[in-house]
Scaffold this motif. Structure first.
Motif, short mmCIF file in Angstrom:
data_model
loop_
_atom_site.label_atom_id
_atom_site.label_comp_id
_atom_site.label_asym_id
_atom_site.label_seq_id
_atom_site.Cartn_x
_atom_site.Cartn_y
_atom_site.Cartn_z
N ASN A 188 0.86 -1.19 0.00
CA ASN A 188 0.00 0.00 0.00
C ASN A 188 0.90 1.24 0.00
N ASP A 189 0.43 2.28 -0.65
CA ASP A 189 1.26 3.47 -0.82
C ASP A 189 1.18 4.39 0.40
N GLY A 208 0.13 0.85 -4.90
CA GLY A 208 -1.24 1.13 -5.30
C GLY A 208 -2.13 -0.08 -5.49
N GLU A 220 -5.93 0.05 -4.56
CA GLU A 220 -6.96 0.67 -5.38
C GLU A 220 -7.71 -0.36 -6.22
N GLU A 267 3.73 1.74 -10.35
CA GLU A 267 2.34 1.84 -9.91
C GLU A 267 1.43 1.08 -10.87
N ARG A 280 -6.93 11.59 -11.33
CA ARG A 280 -6.56 10.58 -10.34
C ARG A 280 -5.13 10.74 -9.85
N HIS A 292 -3.39 10.55 -6.00
CA HIS A 292 -2.27 9.65 -5.72
C HIS A 292 -1.09 10.41 -5.09
N ARG A 339 -6.20 6.67 -2.51
CA ARG A 339 -6.54 5.66 -3.51
C ARG A 339 -8.05 5.47 -3.51
#
Length: 399
Positions: free
Chosen positions: A150-151, A169, A172, A246, A360, A364, A369
């Motif tokens: 996860n970012d 990412g 998402e 990503e 988007r 980010h 997300r």
């Protein structure tokens, strides 16, 4: 082709969930490894079993605590990905909230999740910070080792110490993952994909990853030279450069529809325009421009056919770090059609009618997300505000 191994029963008929537990005589981090979240991926379990035998025989002085946990016991016994449902897709708020009540959900994986959830809580309550949670996996298609996470800035800061490609990412596109739940609790959590399911190198790669991680966080004694030796072993197993990537596209398989990857595609492969990569229904899935392929599906179970990824320029990584530290996202809720979901300010609700006006990549950059909430709104989640950065201030990997 990868050299294959055959797996005996992971242990006796009912595998002990705790594959190994070592508590050092001196203080240090708490490191938790999960293996077998998917029952057809035994390499992580085997690597943990072998590692704990060696650690206990070494007689070394350890700093902190390390645990190895077998996740989906029934699926491991039957050597299948899952029994009733994917254990790595059900860590969702409504399912977790239902655990407080007598368990009415009779799926095999719901029972596994309950035991794991209780165990994670006990570890956090009784062991010392900083905490590290690492999920060991393998893939159905041929692959070199890589990290998926996860970012969050905390995860990024930690994983840049590894000589491996890192994919951001996933949250998402993939809901209900175990690591997403742990990230929401604020701790470092990442997944390591060590190779193809039946490739014996996957066990070796997982063992090297475990050893390097334990040295990196300060659980194992040793100097920088020995740590770099293990790091070199990890680096030698792949050709994709150490970089952040990503995910920007997921090819979902509709329930009941026919899907089959065409043979010969591997992880991180650059595919030219006009190449057919899969059969979908009565037709072919063909690239409409040059794509980089990620996690092509070469097994019967699962609904994620493949992903497309792209490398993230260092400038944007630095810019997102700067903007998140300044908490620039505080102004987003002032925009039309955007509101905070709660006073915690970790989730935004975005009206779909205005969503098309917001790029988007902007969300980010700020750490958000998006997931579908309902027909009219999107949920945008941010884990930066939950990150327990204070636990990781004086860790050795930051020096």
């Amino acid at each position: 082709m990868p050299k294959k191994f055959t797996v005996q029963k992971v242990e006796k008929k009912r595998t002990s969930r705790i594959l190994g537990h070592i508590k050092g005589k001196s203080g240090g981090p708490t490191v938790v490894f999960f293996g077998g979240v998917h029952g057809n991926e035994p390499a992580g379990v085997i690597a943990l079993q072998q590692t704990f035998v060696e650690l206990k025989e070494s007689g070394d002085l350890f700093y902190g605590e390390c645990l190895g946990i077998a996740a989906n016991l029934k699926a491991l016994e039957q050597k299948v990905r899952f029994i009733d449902e994917d254990l790595n897709r059900i860590w969702l708020p409504d399912r977790l909230n239902s655990l407080a009540q007598p368990l009415e959900d009779t799926s095999a994986e719901a029972k596994e999740m309950l035991e794991l959830y209780e165990l994670i809580g006990e570890i956090i309550e009784n062991a010392a910070a900083p905490y590290y949670f690492i999920d060991l996996h393998t893939t159905s298609g041929e692959t070199e080792p890589f990290i998926v996470m996860n970012d969050s800035l905390l995860n990024r800061s930690f994983t840049k110490n590894y000589p491996l490609p890192v994919v951001l990412g996933i949250e998402e596109y993939l809901t209900g993952a175990l690591l997403s739940q742990i990230n929401e609790m604020g701790y470092v959590a990442l997944g390591f994909e060590s190779g193809q399911h039946s490739d014996e190198k996957a066990i070796v790669n997982a063992r090297n990853f475990i050893e390097y991680t334990l040295g990196l966080v300060g659980f194992l004694p040793g100097d920088r030279t020995s740590l770099n030796r293990i790091k070199a072993k990890l680096a030698s197993e792949g050709q994709t450069p150490q970089h952040f990537y990503e995910i920007y596209h997921q090819h979902l398989i509709e329930h009941g529809s026919f899907f089959k990857m065409l043979p010969g595609f591997i992880n991180f492969q650059l595919v030219p325009r006009g190449i057919s990569i899969a059969i979908q229904g009565d037709g072919l899935v063909t690239t409409n421009r040059r794509r980089q392929l990620f996690m092509p599906l070469y097994q019967d179970k699962g609904y994620e056919g493949f992903y497309y990824i792209r490398s993230i320029p260092p400038f944007f990584l630095a810019l997102s770090k700067y903007l998140r530290r300044l908490k620039v996202d505080g102004w987003i809720a002032l925009l039309p059609g955007v509101a905070w979901a709660s006073s915690k300010r970790e989730t935004l609700i975005l009206n779909k009618s205005v969503a098309r006006f917001f790029a988007r990549p902007l969300f980010h950059l700020l750490g958000y997300r998006a997931r579908t909430m309902n027909d009219t709104h999107l949920l945008l989640k941010n884990r930066e505000r939950n990150s327990k950065k204070g636990y990781y201030k004086n860790v050795p990997w930051k020096k």
